[in-house]
Design an enzyme around this catalytic site. Structure first.
Site, short mmCIF file in Angstrom:
data_model
loop_
_atom_site.label_atom_id
_atom_site.label_comp_id
_atom_site.label_asym_id
_atom_site.label_seq_id
_atom_site.Cartn_x
_atom_site.Cartn_y
_atom_site.Cartn_z
N HIS A 145 -4.28 -49.03 10.61
CA HIS A 145 -4.52 -48.76 12.03
C HIS A 145 -3.45 -47.79 12.53
O HIS A 145 -2.33 -47.76 12.00
CB HIS A 145 -4.44 -50.05 12.84
CG HIS A 145 -5.57 -50.99 12.60
ND1 HIS A 145 -5.88 -52.01 13.47
CD2 HIS A 145 -6.47 -51.08 11.59
CE1 HIS A 145 -6.92 -52.69 13.02
NE2 HIS A 145 -7.29 -52.15 11.87
N GLU B 281 -1.53 -47.82 15.07
CA GLU B 281 -0.29 -48.46 15.50
C GLU B 281 0.60 -48.81 14.30
O GLU B 281 1.81 -48.58 14.33
CB GLU B 281 -0.60 -49.76 16.27
CG GLU B 281 -1.45 -49.57 17.50
CD GLU B 281 -2.93 -49.77 17.27
OE1 GLU B 281 -3.61 -50.27 18.18
OE2 GLU B 281 -3.43 -49.41 16.17
N CYS C 294 -5.07 -54.66 18.41
CA CYS C 294 -5.65 -55.90 17.89
C CYS C 294 -4.54 -56.90 17.58
O CYS C 294 -3.35 -56.61 17.73
CB CYS C 294 -6.46 -55.59 16.63
SG CYS C 294 -5.43 -55.11 15.21
N CYS D 173 -1.97 -55.60 14.91
CA CYS D 173 -1.06 -54.58 15.42
C CYS D 173 -0.08 -55.16 16.45
O CYS D 173 1.10 -54.83 16.44
CB CYS D 173 -1.85 -53.42 16.02
SG CYS D 173 -2.76 -52.51 14.74
#
Length: 142
Positions: free
Chosen positions: A46, A48, A76, A79
């Site tokens: 992801h 992040e 999410c 993260c």
């Protein structure tokens, strides 16, 4: 956030969910990145996490207390957990994620008083631009 949006547009052109992230420390961009799940065949890639991984490696320290992470979409659970573990100082995000958001929407991990760290949060920055690129991506997929 504009740089994070540029990263999200790159992700869109690469067939990734268009989320971009920028890690800033001492008013300087440390790293800018985007989702790379498909390209890296990695469910943890992801935007992040990519920013946290690269940023901590460049800084030579896993702690990010003085850093701000700008991301186009509400993070999410995975993260948000990484932000807590990295002791991130501040998160700024664009649009909410009512299905999977772990900051303000579905869960509130970064504000949980039972955890040993809290992250300052600012939500809704360039919200319409951030949500528009996600709508574009999912409209193309349906």
């Amino acid at each position: 956030m504009e740089i994070a949006l540029q990263e999200a547009h790159k992700a869109l052109s690469e067939g990734e969910v268009p989320v971009g992230a920028v890690l800033v420390s001492e008013q300087k961009v440390v790293v800018s990145t985007r989702n790379r799940k498909e390209a890296d065949h990695d469910p943890t890639a992801h935007a992040e996490l990519m920013a946290i991984r690269k940023g901590t490696a460049l800084r030579g320290d896993w702690r990010l207390e003085s850093a701000t992470l700008y991301v186009t979409k509400e993070p999410c659970i995975m993260c948000a957990g990484a932000m807590l573990n990295a002791r991130l100082g501040r998160l700024v995000f664009g649009c909410s994620d009512t299905r999977f958001g772990a900051v303000n929407s579905r869960y509130q991990l970064l504000h949980d008083p039972g955890l040993n760290h809290r992250v300052r949060v600012k939500a809704g920055v360039l919200e319409e631009k951030c949500s528009a690129i996600l709508r574009e991506f999912f409209n193309l997929r349906r």
